[in-house]
Motif scaffolding. Structure first.
Motif, PDB file in Angstrom:
ATOM      1  N   LEU A  78       0.843  -1.200   0.000  1.00 48.95           N
ATOM      2  CA  LEU A  78       0.000   0.000   0.000  1.00 48.95           C
ATOM      3  C   LEU A  78       0.875   1.247   0.000  1.00 48.95           C
ATOM      4  O   LEU A  78       0.613   2.199  -0.752  1.00 48.95           O
ATOM      5  CB  LEU A  78      -0.918   0.003   1.224  1.00 48.95           C
ATOM      6  N   ALA A  79       1.913   1.244   0.838  1.00 42.30           N
ATOM      7  CA  ALA A  79       2.815   2.398   0.896  1.00 42.30           C
ATOM      8  C   ALA A  79       3.535   2.590  -0.437  1.00 42.30           C
ATOM      9  O   ALA A  79       3.646   3.723  -0.938  1.00 42.30           O
ATOM     10  CB  ALA A  79       3.833   2.203   2.020  1.00 42.30           C
ATOM     11  N   LEU A  80       4.010   1.490  -1.035  1.00 45.13           N
ATOM     12  CA  LEU A  80       4.718   1.597  -2.308  1.00 45.13           C
ATOM     13  C   LEU A  80       3.781   2.068  -3.414  1.00 45.13           C
ATOM     14  O   LEU A  80       4.129   2.947  -4.217  1.00 45.13           O
ATOM     15  CB  LEU A  80       5.336   0.249  -2.680  1.00 45.13           C
ATOM     16  N   GLY A  81       2.579   1.500  -3.473  1.00 45.14           N
ATOM     17  CA  GLY A  81       1.615   1.919  -4.492  1.00 45.14           C
ATOM     18  C   GLY A  81       1.249   3.383  -4.339  1.00 45.14           C
ATOM     19  O   GLY A  81       1.150   4.119  -5.333  1.00 45.14           O
ATOM     20  N   GLY A  82       1.028   3.812  -3.099  1.00 40.75           N
ATOM     21  CA  GLY A  82       0.724   5.219  -2.864  1.00 40.75           C
ATOM     22  C   GLY A  82       1.864   6.126  -3.283  1.00 40.75           C
ATOM     23  O   GLY A  82       1.648   7.205  -3.863  1.00 40.75           O
ATOM     24  N   LEU A  83       3.103   5.694  -3.016  1.00 37.66           N
ATOM     25  CA  LEU A  83       4.271   6.489  -3.393  1.00 37.66           C
ATOM     26  C   LEU A  83       4.380   6.610  -4.912  1.00 37.66           C
ATOM     27  O   LEU A  83       4.655   7.696  -5.441  1.00 37.66           O
ATOM     28  CB  LEU A  83       5.537   5.845  -2.817  1.00 37.66           C
ATOM     29  N   LEU A  84       4.164   5.505  -5.616  1.00 35.27           N
ATOM     30  CA  LEU A  84       4.213   5.538  -7.076  1.00 35.27           C
ATOM     31  C   LEU A  84       3.141   6.470  -7.642  1.00 35.27           C
ATOM     32  O   LEU A  84       3.382   7.196  -8.613  1.00 35.27           O
ATOM     33  CB  LEU A  84       4.033   4.131  -7.648  1.00 35.27           C
ATOM     34  N   MET A  85       1.942   6.466  -7.023  1.00 39.81           N
ATOM     35  CA  MET A  85       0.887   7.378  -7.463  1.00 39.81           C
ATOM     36  C   MET A  85       1.253   8.820  -7.170  1.00 39.81           C
ATOM     37  O   MET A  85       1.073   9.713  -8.008  1.00 39.81           O
ATOM     38  CB  MET A  85      -0.433   7.026  -6.775  1.00 39.81           C
ATOM     39  N   ALA A  86       1.759   9.066  -5.972  1.00 37.29           N
ATOM     40  CA  ALA A  86       2.083  10.440  -5.575  1.00 37.29           C
ATOM     41  C   ALA A  86       3.164  11.045  -6.466  1.00 37.29           C
ATOM     42  O   ALA A  86       3.142  12.253  -6.751  1.00 37.29           O
ATOM     43  CB  ALA A  86       2.523  10.466  -4.115  1.00 37.29           C
ATOM     44  N   LEU A  87       4.099  10.200  -6.906  1.00 37.60           N
ATOM     45  CA  LEU A  87       5.201  10.685  -7.748  1.00 37.60           C
ATOM     46  C   LEU A  87       4.912  10.538  -9.232  1.00 37.60           C
ATOM     47  O   LEU A  87       5.773  10.862 -10.061  1.00 37.60           O
ATOM     48  CB  LEU A  87       6.486   9.927  -7.388  1.00 37.60           C
ATOM     49  N   SER A  88       3.713  10.033  -9.562  1.00 33.70           N
ATOM     50  CA  SER A  88       3.326   9.792 -10.969  1.00 33.70           C
ATOM     51  C   SER A  88       4.340   8.905 -11.686  1.00 33.70           C
ATOM     52  O   SER A  88       4.758   9.186 -12.808  1.00 33.70           O
ATOM     53  CB  SER A  88       3.169  11.125 -11.715  1.00 33.70           C
ATOM     54  N   ILE A  89       4.755   7.830 -11.013  1.00 36.04           N
ATOM     55  CA  ILE A  89       5.706   6.874 -11.583  1.00 36.04           C
ATOM     56  C   ILE A  89       4.986   5.565 -11.856  1.00 36.04           C
ATOM     57  O   ILE A  89       4.504   4.908 -10.932  1.00 36.04           O
ATOM     58  CB  ILE A  89       6.889   6.622 -10.630  1.00 36.04           C
ATOM     59  N   ASP A  90       4.877   5.184 -13.106  1.00 35.67           N
ATOM     60  CA  ASP A  90       4.333   3.880 -13.508  1.00 35.67           C
ATOM     61  C   ASP A  90       2.974   3.622 -12.849  1.00 35.67           C
ATOM     62  O   ASP A  90       2.854   2.822 -11.916  1.00 35.67           O
ATOM     63  CB  ASP A  90       5.310   2.764 -13.163  1.00 35.67           C
ATOM     64  N   TYR A  91       1.962   4.304 -13.332  1.00 31.04           N
ATOM     65  CA  TYR A  91       0.614   4.206 -12.761  1.00 31.04           C
ATOM     66  C   TYR A  91       0.104   2.767 -12.770  1.00 31.04           C
ATOM     67  O   TYR A  91      -0.559   2.321 -11.827  1.00 31.04           O
ATOM     68  CB  TYR A  91      -0.337   5.104 -13.551  1.00 31.04           C
TER      69      TYR A  91
ATOM     70  N   ALA B  47       1.865   0.000 -12.501  1.00 37.40           N
ATOM     71  CA  ALA B  47       2.511  -0.708 -11.394  1.00 37.40           C
ATOM     72  C   ALA B  47       1.893  -0.300 -10.060  1.00 37.40           C
ATOM     73  O   ALA B  47       1.704  -1.132  -9.164  1.00 37.40           O
ATOM     74  CB  ALA B  47       4.011  -0.424 -11.390  1.00 37.40           C
ATOM     75  N   ALA B  48       1.560   0.975  -9.930  1.00 43.37           N
ATOM     76  CA  ALA B  48       0.934   1.455  -8.697  1.00 43.37           C
ATOM     77  C   ALA B  48      -0.387   0.743  -8.444  1.00 43.37           C
ATOM     78  O   ALA B  48      -0.674   0.315  -7.320  1.00 43.37           O
ATOM     79  CB  ALA B  48       0.715   2.962  -8.767  1.00 43.37           C
ATOM     80  N   LEU B  49      -1.176   0.607  -9.505  1.00 44.46           N
ATOM     81  CA  LEU B  49      -2.474  -0.055  -9.347  1.00 44.46           C
ATOM     82  C   LEU B  49      -2.319  -1.501  -8.915  1.00 44.46           C
ATOM     83  O   LEU B  49      -3.058  -1.988  -8.050  1.00 44.46           O
ATOM     84  CB  LEU B  49      -3.263   0.018 -10.660  1.00 44.46           C
ATOM     85  N   HIS B  50      -1.361  -2.210  -9.491  1.00 45.22           N
ATOM     86  CA  HIS B  50      -1.210  -3.624  -9.147  1.00 45.22           C
ATOM     87  C   HIS B  50      -0.594  -3.820  -7.764  1.00 45.22           C
ATOM     88  O   HIS B  50      -0.918  -4.792  -7.080  1.00 45.22           O
ATOM     89  CB  HIS B  50      -0.404  -4.343 -10.228  1.00 45.22           C
TER      90      HIS B  50
END
Length: 333
Positions: A228-241, A243-246
């Protein structure tokens, strides 16, 4: 076996087609194009919507509340048949009934936990309705899961002594979760903060030091909070959306499913589900393949699917083994 089983069967049909549709996006497998097109909706609204609303209907114990899991399951069937309008209308009805059921539960038990569950139902409703008018649903579906799981963990951890800051900060995060779906980067930040809150205040940080089922559940939860923390970080930084979803939908949500199934399945289906160390095998496969998916998408996706199948097979074996053992012991000698 409980009469509630048909509701789960409807949900599992959507799960099968949803998983197959996701794999078909990456591999040349023969599956309905509808399953490919509606992969996300089948997994989130049709499968998880059925399971979560069924659990809520059992808790409320009112016949009308079962319209929610029925509508969610039927909505998934409509999607598989290529009738998205009827499908999302049915799932919107399911979410609306879940909102009403959540309000009824809140009237019985006025608490932050029940209010947060209700907010999660509202997020699911807004997400499903958004599809009908051509707007983005995924951020609302993420909020649905985060609010629902966060509320359930707060409820299950209610015996821990918490400071006023811990409680007030959870309320602030819940409010942020229902306000931020239109702003994915801010939603990602709230998800990171929620994961940190869960690491700091959830009961799992205590129970992971215990043994057997208690430790297994805690391991599932703590692993899920990491994703959850990693996915949220990827979303917050707009990195590989993608990957964030999965990381959120697979790593966080399915880890919660693996951990809570030994508790929820007996409550919903009135069957025994005894702990066995074999439950760790699908959990390790899930998280190992999800880590692989960040670097090798196709292999990781097949590993995720295998982990889900292995968990279902393991759970079914453990339930049937207990039932057969009880039947043998009850046979006259």
């Amino acid at each position: 076996m409980s009469w509630r089983l048909p509701f789960l069967v409807l949900g599992f049909i959507s799960l099968v087609f949803g998983v197959a549709g996701g794999l078909a996006r990456l591999s040349p497998i023969d599956v309905s194009l509808n399953a490919v097109a509606f992969h996300g909706a089948l997994m989130v609204s049709a499968f998880f919507g059925t399971v979560i609303s069924l659990e809520r209907a059992v808790a409320l114990a009112r016949p009308w509340a079962y319209l929610a899991p029925l509508s969610a399951g039927v909505g998934g069937i409509y999607l598989i048949l290529g009738r998205p309008d009827e499908g999302f209308q049915a799932m919107t009805l399911a979410a609306a009934v879940l909102v009403v059921a959540s309000i009824a539960i809140l009237r019985r038990q006025r608490s932050v936990e029940m209010a947060t569950l209700g907010a999660g139902a509202v997020a699911w409703l807004v997400g499903n309705a958004s599809v009908l008018v051509g707007l983005a649903a995924v951020p609302w579906w993420i909020a649905f899961f985060a609010l629902t799981i966060g509320a359930e963990r707060l409820e299950l951890s209610r015996y821990l002594k918490r400071t006023r800051f811990a409680r007030d900060s959870f309320v602030a995060l819940a409010v942020g979760m229902i306000l931020m779906p239109p702003f994915p980067r801010l939603l990602g930040l709230v998800l990171v903060l929620l994961a940190l809150w869960l690491f700091a205040f959830d009961l799992a940080r205590v129970t992971v030091r215990q043994a057997r089922l208690t430790r297994y559940v805690a391991v599932c939860l703590l692993a899920g909070y990491f994703w959850l923390a990693l996915g949220g970080l990827l979303m917050a930084l707009s990195i590989d959306y993608e990957a964030a979803l999965h990381t959120i939908f697979v790593g966080f949500v399915f880890s919660m499913v693996f951990g809570h199934a030994p508790i929820i399945v007996p409550a919903v289906l009135r069957v025994s589900f005894r702990y066995h160390p074999a439950l760790y095998a699908p959990l390790i496969l899930l998280h190992g393949s999800l880590a692989l998916r960040l670097f090798w998408v196709q292999a990781g996706a097949w590993g995720n699917a295998a982990a889900i199948v292995l968990f279902i097979a393991t759970a079914l074996f453990l339930v049937l083994r207990v039932d057969s053992h009880q039947s043998a012991n009850s046979t006259p000698r």
